[in-house]
Design a protein around this motif. Structure first.
Motif, PDB file in Angstrom:
ATOM      1  N   ALA A 113      80.807  33.861  50.839  1.00 41.61           N
ATOM      2  CA  ALA A 113      80.887  35.294  50.550  1.00 41.61           C
ATOM      3  C   ALA A 113      82.104  35.606  49.692  1.00 41.61           C
ATOM      4  O   ALA A 113      82.040  36.421  48.765  1.00 41.61           O
ATOM      5  CB  ALA A 113      80.947  36.090  51.855  1.00 41.61           C
ATOM      6  N   ALA A 114      83.232  34.947  49.988  1.00 38.07           N
ATOM      7  CA  ALA A 114      84.450  35.178  49.205  1.00 38.07           C
ATOM      8  C   ALA A 114      84.280  34.752  47.761  1.00 38.07           C
ATOM      9  O   ALA A 114      84.876  35.339  46.849  1.00 38.07           O
ATOM     10  CB  ALA A 114      85.625  34.432  49.838  1.00 38.07           C
ATOM     11  N   GLU A 120      75.580  42.244  48.037  1.00 32.38           N
ATOM     12  CA  GLU A 120      75.703  43.557  48.645  1.00 32.38           C
ATOM     13  C   GLU A 120      76.310  43.414  50.031  1.00 32.38           C
ATOM     14  O   GLU A 120      76.098  42.408  50.712  1.00 32.38           O
ATOM     15  CB  GLU A 120      74.327  44.236  48.754  1.00 32.38           C
ATOM     16  N   PRO A 121      77.070  44.406  50.496  1.00 30.43           N
ATOM     17  CA  PRO A 121      77.604  44.361  51.864  1.00 30.43           C
ATOM     18  C   PRO A 121      76.470  44.265  52.879  1.00 30.43           C
ATOM     19  O   PRO A 121      75.378  44.807  52.656  1.00 30.43           O
ATOM     20  CB  PRO A 121      78.355  45.690  51.995  1.00 30.43           C
ATOM     21  N   ASP A 126      81.023  46.910  55.739  1.00 29.67           N
ATOM     22  CA  ASP A 126      81.421  45.746  54.945  1.00 29.67           C
ATOM     23  C   ASP A 126      82.564  44.984  55.607  1.00 29.67           C
ATOM     24  O   ASP A 126      83.564  44.655  54.975  1.00 29.67           O
ATOM     25  CB  ASP A 126      81.815  46.171  53.525  1.00 29.67           C
ATOM     26  N   GLY A 129      83.245  41.561  54.021  1.00 23.67           N
ATOM     27  CA  GLY A 129      83.886  41.691  52.716  1.00 23.67           C
ATOM     28  C   GLY A 129      85.367  42.003  52.840  1.00 23.67           C
ATOM     29  O   GLY A 129      86.204  41.406  52.139  1.00 23.67           O
ATOM     30  N   LYS A 130      85.700  42.915  53.737  1.00 22.09           N
ATOM     31  CA  LYS A 130      87.105  43.282  53.933  1.00 22.09           C
ATOM     32  C   LYS A 130      87.891  42.126  54.538  1.00 22.09           C
ATOM     33  O   LYS A 130      89.046  41.876  54.161  1.00 22.09           O
ATOM     34  CB  LYS A 130      87.186  44.523  54.822  1.00 22.09           C
ATOM     35  N   SER A 133      88.621  39.435  52.041  1.00 25.14           N
ATOM     36  CA  SER A 133      89.561  39.820  50.981  1.00 25.14           C
ATOM     37  C   SER A 133      90.921  39.176  51.212  1.00 25.14           C
ATOM     38  O   SER A 133      91.755  39.126  50.301  1.00 25.14           O
ATOM     39  CB  SER A 133      89.703  41.348  50.916  1.00 25.14           C
TER      40      SER A 133
END
Length: 213
Positions: A113-114, A120-121, A126, A129-130, A133
């Motif tokens: 994912a990174a 898309e989330p 998300d 995603g966060k 990060s």
């Protein structure tokens, strides 16, 4: 009607008639005296890479915290909730562990994912995603390495992330102090699910090598 999946109940029956039966005295002693593990492992949630299975660990041997992609957020003493930081604090301050191992693994979904594996989330929050990060700078650098194949970028990112998480451990004053005093040793490792191979990070060079078996 049961309130757990039948597979779990079946596994529990096997546990009681097998491992618990043969190690009941050990379980009773751990319940009576408490846990005193020497090693903490920070691993991924991935169901294919369980540290207790990989290291053939018995009850009370490993203190394990698992999260998506085995990440260690930098030290941040604020009012937010910090699950991994809380586990580190307890392991070092209360349990007095001697070793902390960050163990990554091959084909990690979080690392994918990174690197842009999710277009898309998965939800409005998300959360993945966060969370991922945290490794965005390294992911951006590796994603731009066009001479590498997608699989090579994935493996490279998994191992670079392990090195980064070991560095993040040193942002915690209690861990940095423990390491300087020789009371805590930090380790990095990477497990190849498909081949069952364990690769260990050299503390000086950062390279990953197969240990002698």
């Amino acid at each position: 009607m049961t309130h757990l999946p039948e597979r779990l109940l079946s596994g529990y029956r096997n546990f009681m008639s097998g491992r618990y039966s043969s190690e009941s005295e050990r379980y009773e002693r751990l319940a009576r005296e408490g846990q005193k593990p020497q090693t903490m492992v920070i691993a991924c949630c991935d169901s294919r890479a369980a540290p207790e299975t990989i290291f053939d660990a018995g009850p009370g041997e490993l203190f394990v915290v698992r999260n998506v992609a085995n990440l260690v957020p930098p030290y941040a003493p604020d009012s937010e909730f910090h699950g991994t930081s809380a586990a580190l604090e307890f392991a070092v301050q209360a349990l007095k562990v001697k070793h902390i191992v960050v163990m990554g693994h091959g084909r990690c979904g979080g690392i994918s994912a990174a690197l842009g594996g999710l277009s898309e989330p998965l939800s409005p929050g998300d959360f993945i995603g966060k969370w991922m990060s945290l490794v965005a700078p390294a992911a951006e650098a590796i994603s731009s390495a066009n001479l590498l194949t997608a699989a090579e970028r994935q493996t490279a990112m998994e191992r670079v992330s392990v090195r980064n998480q070991v560095d993040n451990l040193r942002s915690f004053p209690i861990i940095k102090e423990g390491e300087e005093k020789g009371e805590v040793t930090l380790h990095g490792a990477w497990f190849d699910i498909s081949k069952g191979e364990l690769w260990v990070m050299d503390p000086e060079s950062g390279d990953f090598e197969r240990p002698a078996i």
